[in-house]
Scaffold this motif. Structure first.
Motif, PDB file in Angstrom:
ATOM      1  N   TYR A   1       0.831  -1.218   0.000  1.00 10.99           N
ATOM      2  CA  TYR A   1       0.000   0.000   0.000  1.00 10.99           C
ATOM      3  C   TYR A   1       0.863   1.266   0.000  1.00 10.99           C
ATOM      4  CZ  TYR A   1      -3.914  -3.053   1.121  1.00 10.99           C
ATOM      5  OH  TYR A   1      -4.850  -4.030   1.090  1.00 10.99           O
TER       6      TYR A   1
ATOM      7  N   GLU B   1      -2.124   0.968  -5.246  1.00 11.64           N
ATOM      8  CA  GLU B   1      -2.817  -0.080  -4.491  1.00 11.64           C
ATOM      9  C   GLU B   1      -3.360   0.446  -3.165  1.00 11.64           C
ATOM     10  OE1 GLU B   1      -0.897  -4.056  -4.004  1.00 11.64           O
ATOM     11  OE2 GLU B   1       0.177  -3.379  -5.796  1.00 11.64           O
TER      12      GLU B   1
ATOM     13  N   ASN C   1      -6.355   2.426  -3.868  1.00 11.68           N
ATOM     14  CA  ASN C   1      -7.489   1.543  -4.141  1.00 11.68           C
ATOM     15  C   ASN C   1      -8.058   0.963  -2.850  1.00 11.68           C
ATOM     16  OD1 ASN C   1      -7.210   1.971  -6.831  1.00 11.68           O
ATOM     17  ND2 ASN C   1      -6.057   0.077  -7.240  1.00 11.68           N
TER      18      ASN C   1
END
Lengths: 375, 246
Positions: free
Chosen positions: A342, A356, A359
């Motif tokens: 992340y 990521e 997201n």
């Protein structure tokens, strides 16, 4: 010591096991109906019934005692329900009042009976704590009969009992009279309680109904499995409890069985998956950690929005503090975030959020809420 | 006034009291076939009580409710009831599918079990309310809106001609409200009659074609266009049971 091959012990253990199975199964419905104390009221109320039966017939015939117990048990439930219906007294208070007045009356009557010359062989003390060792073969057969009847009734009226416990108003609207089902459940409870009086005694009998069900509920989310498990817990406790009580001199059966039951309940409360305390604690700890991670990730997200071109930020900027201890905590969390993909580490102590990570925040609705100013 | 035969629900002289205080006072109204009706009124107006008294779930002091001219007890199978979501303990150990199957219990009768055909009906109903994927979910894991959909599905499998719903929109999300009202409208369009206890005045003209305004006493009952007027609403919400004392 040879408890296992002793014929009397085998008979008694069998009786206690049958009792445990049927009481446990039935108790599941009672517990889910949130009327766990009803069993307590019935068993305590049975005592004056037994005493009056003795005074009326004077005989040592246990069947007559049990008849008195059934009558008194049913009467107590009837009185409780009437009081609740026609007065403003709540269910729990009504139960407590009826339970203690009936039991008080029972103790007074017992004291009186003990003064009667021929009463010393009446053996009524066993009804208080239970003395399964005095059980006769015939009485075990009676227990067997009660157990089988109860189990058949549970299977026959499975759908009605379930509907009544889950949603009584709806049951009534479909034409399943809750008055009838409630009477059925009360009558079954009285039968189970009275059957268990000699084995477990009036004081602890309600545990035979309640504890197996409470333990079983911890392990499953299906009524059928819960009822089955409660039967198993009850049966095992009856068996083990009786064996313990017959291997220790003068140990009454009731307390022995109830102690074994309590161990089952304790294990269920702590170790059961999902509902168990240990499980919940672990999940809570994981939640706290994951929320903490999300918060740090949000900080990275805010920082990335404040600048046109995304670049890594030093840890001091991310945690907005220069406390060394907090910084250390953040470093750990950030390392974990990097490991999860992340965040990315640009150089020592400088981190940036990844796509990521973005997201992940969007999936959890955090970015949306941030845009609304909710966070 | 229209002729009596057009009405399939006739409530007359309905009076209900808890202890001394009257909750419903001499309520008369009639509902024609194939309408979607709201029962509207302030808190404590006796809306839920009215439905429960009509369905024989509590005993009125006086009054009757007739369905097709007969008492509820003889018409159960043609009438479905959706209680308030909060009336049950959702921690009960059972699944969504099992709860929906309960809708067939009445048709099965005492002791008899339900079989495959009933389960199929339940699955179809779950599909209709958009909950099919949750069929094996433990009911404690449902959101408020999902709980309401499960209750609606349970009523749908009863395959009734009149439906009573107690506060189906209480505390549900907008999507569920939309889904529920669409299903209710579809029911009405197939000739069924639906009676809904409702809270939100805003949506009454949009959702319902028949309204009963209630505040202990009946204020008005009839087609929404005629009855749902500012004057009637003022009457409904101004008084708080004082009128009956005189």
């Amino acid at each position: 010591m040879n408890v296992f091959s002793d014929y009397t012990t085998q008979i008694v253990a069998l009786g206690a096991m049958l009792l445990g199975i049927s009481a446990g199964m039935l108790g599941s419905f009672v517990v889910l109906k949130k009327e766990a104390l009803v069993g307590d009221a019935i068993s305590h109320s049975a005592l004056p019934g037994i005493c009056l039966a003795f005074m009326a017939f004077g005989a040592k015939d246990t069947n007559l005692f049990l008849f008195g117990a059934v009558a008194a048990g049913l009467l107590s439930i009837f009185v409780v329900k009437t009081v609740v219906k026609y007065s403003k007294i709540k269910f729990d208070s009504a139960l407590a009042i009826i339970l203690s007045s009936f039991f008080g009356l029972g103790l007074v009557l017992m004291t009186y009976i003990q003064r009667i010359p021929n009463s010393n062989q009446a053996g009524m003390e066993k009804f208080i704590f239970g003395q399964a060792s005095t059980m006769l073969k015939r009485e075990v057969y009676e227990l067997l009969a009660v157990g089988v009847v109860l189990i058949i009734l549970i299977i026959l009226f499975w759908k009605e009992l379930k509907l009544y416990v889950f949603n009584p108003e709806y049951a009534d609207s479909l034409g399943f009279s809750t008055r009838k089902i409630s009477f059925l459940l009360s009558a079954m409870t009285v039968l189970a309680v009275v059957a268990g009086l000699q084995t477990v005694g009036v004081i602890l009998m309600s545990a035979m109904l309640v504890s197996p069900a409470v333990g079983a509920r911890q392990w499953t989310d299906r009524l059928s499995i819960m009822v089955l498990l409660a039967g198993i817990f009850g049966g095992l406790s009856g068996l083990i409890g009786t064996l313990i009580s017959s291997s220790v001199r003068n140990m009454p059966t009731g307390p022995a069985i109830v102690l074994v039951l309590s161990i089952f309940v304790l294990i269920s409360l702590v170790f059961a998956p999902n509902r168990g305390l240990l499980w919940r604690q672990i999940r809570h700890y994981q939640n706290v950690k994951s929320i903490g991670r999300d918060k740090v990730l949000m900080n990275l997200y805010y920082l990335s929005r404040q600048h046109e071109n995304e670049h890594a930020h030093a840890i001091e900027a991310i945690c907005m503090s220069c406390d060394k201890k907090i910084e250390k905590q953040y470093r750990q969390i950030l390392e974990k975030l990097v490991e999860m993909g992340y965040a990315a580490q640009a150089q020592k102590d400088c981190y940036v959020i990844t796509t990521e990570g973005r997201n992940h925040l969007t999936e959890n609705g955090l970015i949306k809420e941030a845009n609304y100013g909710l966070l | 006034m229209k002729k009596e035969e057009n009405y399939i629900i006739n409530v007359e002289d309905m009076t209900v009291a808890y202890h001394v205080k009257p909750v419903l006072w001499d309520v008369d109204f009639h509902v024609p076939e194939g309408v979607l009706m709201a029962v509207v009124g302030p808190n404590g107006a006796g809306k839920s009580t009215l439905i429960k008294a009509m369905l024989g779930l509590l005993k009125p002091v006086s009054g009757t409710a007739l369905f097709w001219g007969k008492p509820y007890q003889t018409q159960r199978k043609r009438i479905g009831y959706v209680p308030q979501r909060g009336s049950v303990d959702w921690d009960f150990p059972t699944t969504v599918l099992d709860v929906v199957c309960m809708g067939r219990y009445g048709a099965a009768g005492w002791i008899k079990r339900i079989g495959k055909a009933e389960k199929k009906m339940a699955l179809e109903a779950l599909d209709k309310v958009g909950m099919l994927e949750f069929k094996n979910r433990q009911i404690s894991q449902l959101s408020g809106g999902q709980q309401q959909r499960v209750f609606l599905a349970r009523a749908l499998v009863q395959d009734a001609e009149i439906y009573f719903m107690d506060e189906p929109f209480q505390g549900v999300d907008a999507r569920t409200e939309k889904a529920v009202i669409d299903i209710l409208k579809a029911l009405r369009d197939t000739g069924k009659t639906v009676v809904v206890v409702h809270h939100d005045l805003q949506t009454v003209p949009e959702y319902f074609d028949w309204v009963t305004l209630l505040n202990t006493q009946l204020i008005a009952s009839g087609p929404t266009a005629e009855v749902f007027t500012e004057e009637n609403l003022k009457k409904t919400y101004r008084t708080s049971g004082e009128a009956i004392k005189e």
